[in-house]
Design a protein around this motif. Structure first.
Motif, PDB file in Angstrom:
ATOM      1  N   SER A  49     105.402 -24.250 137.376  1.00  0.00           N
ATOM      2  CA  SER A  49     105.081 -22.909 137.837  1.00  0.00           C
ATOM      3  C   SER A  49     104.720 -22.042 136.650  1.00  0.00           C
ATOM      4  N   TYR A  50     103.886 -21.031 136.891  1.00  0.00           N
ATOM      5  CA  TYR A  50     103.622 -20.059 135.838  1.00  0.00           C
ATOM      6  C   TYR A  50     103.682 -18.646 136.402  1.00  0.00           C
ATOM      7  N   ILE A  51     103.810 -17.695 135.464  1.00  0.00           N
ATOM      8  CA  ILE A  51     103.825 -16.284 135.827  1.00  0.00           C
ATOM      9  C   ILE A  51     103.089 -15.512 134.739  1.00  0.00           C
ATOM     10  N   SER A  52     102.286 -14.557 135.158  1.00  0.00           N
ATOM     11  CA  SER A  52     101.505 -13.771 134.210  1.00  0.00           C
ATOM     12  C   SER A  52     102.401 -12.770 133.491  1.00  0.00           C
ATOM     13  N   ARG A  53     101.834 -12.094 132.525  1.00  0.00           N
ATOM     14  CA  ARG A  53     102.602 -11.161 131.704  1.00  0.00           C
ATOM     15  C   ARG A  53     103.257 -10.067 132.542  1.00  0.00           C
ATOM     16  N   SER A  54     102.558  -9.570 133.511  1.00  0.00           N
ATOM     17  CA  SER A  54     103.101  -8.487 134.339  1.00  0.00           C
ATOM     18  C   SER A  54     103.941  -9.006 135.496  1.00  0.00           C
ATOM     19  N   GLY A  55     103.815 -10.287 135.794  1.00  0.00           N
ATOM     20  CA  GLY A  55     104.490 -10.862 136.951  1.00  0.00           C
ATOM     21  C   GLY A  55     103.671 -10.821 138.218  1.00  0.00           C
ATOM     22  N   GLY A  56     102.470 -10.282 138.140  1.00  0.00           N
ATOM     23  CA  GLY A  56     101.664 -10.125 139.339  1.00  0.00           C
ATOM     24  C   GLY A  56     100.924 -11.367 139.781  1.00  0.00           C
ATOM     25  N   ASN A  57     100.859 -12.352 138.916  1.00  0.00           N
ATOM     26  CA  ASN A  57     100.142 -13.594 139.229  1.00  0.00           C
ATOM     27  C   ASN A  57     101.077 -14.774 139.003  1.00  0.00           C
ATOM     28  N   THR A  58     101.327 -15.527 140.060  1.00  0.00           N
ATOM     29  CA  THR A  58     102.166 -16.715 139.949  1.00  0.00           C
ATOM     30  C   THR A  58     101.463 -17.902 140.593  1.00  0.00           C
ATOM     31  N   ASN A  59     101.880 -19.079 140.218  1.00  0.00           N
ATOM     32  CA  ASN A  59     101.331 -20.291 140.812  1.00  0.00           C
ATOM     33  C   ASN A  59     102.366 -21.407 140.710  1.00  0.00           C
ATOM     34  N   TYR A  60     102.220 -22.407 141.587  1.00  0.00           N
ATOM     35  CA  TYR A  60     103.175 -23.498 141.658  1.00  0.00           C
ATOM     36  C   TYR A  60     102.446 -24.815 141.862  1.00  0.00           C
ATOM     37  N   VAL A  61     103.016 -25.874 141.333  1.00  0.00           N
ATOM     38  CA  VAL A  61     102.524 -27.207 141.660  1.00  0.00           C
ATOM     39  C   VAL A  61     102.855 -27.475 143.129  1.00  0.00           C
ATOM     40  N   ASP A  62     102.014 -28.240 143.791  1.00  0.00           N
ATOM     41  CA  ASP A  62     102.158 -28.432 145.235  1.00  0.00           C
ATOM     42  C   ASP A  62     103.539 -28.941 145.631  1.00  0.00           C
ATOM     43  N   SER A  63     104.134 -29.783 144.815  1.00  0.00           N
ATOM     44  CA  SER A  63     105.396 -30.419 145.185  1.00  0.00           C
ATOM     45  C   SER A  63     106.571 -29.446 145.265  1.00  0.00           C
ATOM     46  N   VAL A  64     106.426 -28.231 144.724  1.00  0.00           N
ATOM     47  CA  VAL A  64     107.538 -27.273 144.755  1.00  0.00           C
ATOM     48  C   VAL A  64     107.207 -26.018 145.552  1.00  0.00           C
ATOM     49  N   LYS A  65     105.993 -25.909 146.047  1.00  0.00           N
ATOM     50  CA  LYS A  65     105.610 -24.711 146.804  1.00  0.00           C
ATOM     51  C   LYS A  65     106.515 -24.532 148.012  1.00  0.00           C
ATOM     52  N   GLY A  66     106.959 -23.299 148.194  1.00  0.00           N
ATOM     53  CA  GLY A  66     107.863 -22.983 149.300  1.00  0.00           C
ATOM     54  C   GLY A  66     109.319 -23.220 148.983  1.00  0.00           C
ATOM     55  N   ARG A  67     109.604 -23.872 147.863  1.00  0.00           N
ATOM     56  CA  ARG A  67     111.003 -24.152 147.485  1.00  0.00           C
ATOM     57  C   ARG A  67     111.406 -23.437 146.198  1.00  0.00           C
TER      58      ARG A  67
END
Length: 124
Positions: A49-67
């Motif tokens: 997972s990653y998060i941008s400097r402000s926290g406004g942009n996040t992303n997850y690998v498919d295997s952990v999305k929703g968890r």
């Protein structure tokens, strides 16, 4: 020089939860995009997972999305990874990493600073 220290790992049963923390020192954390990676024995280190400097942009690998949920508190110089509904395949050493600049990514080669890792074991 930025230093990162992970904590919060441990042994948990399948279906359980853990919250990992990544505490930064030596530089304000809001200069950096942050990601969590993990590495299981015999496997490549993968971006979780990653998060941008402000926290406004996040992303997850498919295997952990929703968890899993990533968040940050720049005032506390800390990034978190809330992990719910854990599975045995989540077992790994979890690392946080920091990247200079605004654009986050799950490419491990783009990160400049790494913590020492914290072990997460999901087992009954």
């Amino acid at each position: 020089q930025l230093q990162l220290v992970e904590s919060g790992g441990g042994l948990v049963q399948p279906g359980g939860s853990l919250r990992l923390s990544c505490a930064a020192s030596g530089s304000p954390l809001d200069y950096y995009a942050i990601a969590w990676f993990r590495q299981a024995p015999g496997k490549e280190r993968e971006g979780v997972s990653y998060i941008s400097r402000s926290g406004g942009n996040t992303n997850y690998v498919d295997s952990v999305k929703g968890r899993f949920t990533i968040s940050r508190d720049n005032a506390k110089n800390t990034v978190y990874l809330q992990m719910n509904s854990l599975k045995p395949e989540d077992t790994a050493v979890y690392y946080c990493a920091a990247r200079v600049g605004s654009f986050p990514t799950l490419d491990k080669y783009k990160y400049d600073y790494w913590g020492q890792g914290t072990q997460v074991t999901v087992s009954s």
